[in-house]
Write an enzyme that holds these catalytic residues in place. Structure first.
Site: not given
Ligand code: UT7
Length: 330
Positions: A116, A257, A287
């Site tokens: 990520c 994030h 996500n």
């Protein structure tokens, strides 16, 4: 001579059309809109349904969007990086495939595996390329077809992820008050066991048994990852603010994030950045791993002003996490 700095000069993005909402998910596994919204903050996510299209399709569409917006020609690009955990194939790079799909012929291309945090790592590398004076147009693409490695029988992970891609053009500047100022990145291998894919790599090659055991999907110990994400992202944001003599009040936009709204809230509280100065799109994209931070920039682009002070921050499998402090270029 004025120092050459790197600056983001354009952002493109792409999300696939199909929307998987919480009601549809609730018919697939034992979950509910109420649980997902209160524990994570996701209402819906985009999914690339066509099994024959991979991550390069998403990335190429993000690059095309960027080229159209900026009037850039493919032959101008000198380097193309693709941050992804969901490559089209284990080898060669998805970046090569994106380059081919959009007609980039004068660049070298490679992938970055930083989960990520991939966009932050890509931006850091691109910044070094630009600051070295050797390159003038570097493309950082972050693209993920997360749905390919989500087990839609596992309620602990299947509500979390979505597909999408974004592409940023990085160029040199000597102008005051714009550009990438500072990057701070960390890795702690303690995280490996908490978040990974069990099989399909060299340590556990694919076999009938690994497929039967659902070992080609994301394995996550959510609570352990949550704890580290909150403390490490908060700390790295505090550190980058402090070493640049800034407080939360100085920041125009925090770009975190998008893994869990509760993680974002905790980081916002810790940094003292005002709530209405935080980019949030988790409710409608979920996500998207490496694509998460640049997809926010793409979506909020019209709200950004030249010189705005931004902190980008991410945390992901590895663990790898970090923060970038930059001033918006346009
Ligand atoms: O992007 C990479 C980094 N990843 C992250 O940052 C993710 C970090 N982790 C998280 O965001 C959270 O830990 C999750 C969203 C993954 C899970 O939330 P949680 O509040 O930590 O839930 P939990 O795993 O501790 O589970 C709490 C309860 C359990 O039930 P019991 O044992 O208390 O009866 C789970 O079985 O919630 C249950 N549960 C669900 N219930 C309904 C877990 N998933 C679901 C679900 N629907 N989808």
């Amino acid at each position: 001579m004025a120092k050459i700095k790197a600056v983001i000069t354009g952002i493109g993005g792409y999300v696939p059309d199909y929307i998987l909402n919480n009601d549809e998910l609730s018919r697939m596994v034992d979950t509910s809109d109420e649980w997902i919204m209160s524990r994570v903050g996701i209402k819906e996510r985009h999914i690339l349904k066509d099994p024959h299209l991979g991550t390069s399709f998403l990335g190429a569409n993000a690059v095309k969007n960027l080229f159209e917006k900026k009037g850039i020609k493919p032959e101008e690009i000198e380097v193309i990086l693709c941050a992804t955990s969901t490559p089209d194939n284990i080898f060669p790079s998805t970046a090569s495939k994106i380059a081919e799909a959009v007609g980039i012929k004068n660049a070298f291309a490679f992938d970055i595996q930083a989960a990520c945090s991939g966009f932050l790592v890509g931006l850091n590398i691109a910044t070094s390329f630009i600051e070295s004076g050797r390159y003038k147009k570097v493309l950082v693409v972050a693209a993920e077809k997360m749905s390919f490695m989500v087990d839609y029988t596992d309620r602990q992970t299947c509500p979390l992820f979505g597909d999408g891609a974004a592409a940023a053009l990085i160029e040199p500047t000597t102008e005051e008050g714009v550009g990438v100022v500072d990057c701070l990145l960390h890795t702690d291998g303690i995280g490996y066991s908490h978040l990974h894919m069990k099989s399909g790599g060299s340590v556990s090659p694919a076999s009938h048994e690994t497929v039967d055991k659902h070992q080609h999907f994301i394995y996550q110990e959510g609570a352990a990852v949550f704890k580290h994400a909150v403390s490490d992202m908060s700390q790295v944001c505090a550190d980058i603010l402090e070493r640049n003599h800034l407080t939360g009040d100085d920041i125009d936009w925090l770009v975190p994030h998008q893994a869990n709204l509760r993680i974002i809230d905790a980081v916002v509280k810790r940094t003292g950045i005002k709530e209405d100065h935080v980019m949030i799109n988790i409710d409608h994209v979920g996500n998207t791993s490496a694509a998460s931070v640049p997809l926010c920039l793409w979506e909020f682009e019209s709200k950004l002003k030249k010189g705005d002070k931004l902190i980008l921050t991410a945390f992901g499998a590895g663990f790898i996490w970090g923060a970038v402090y930059l001033q918006w270029g346009y």
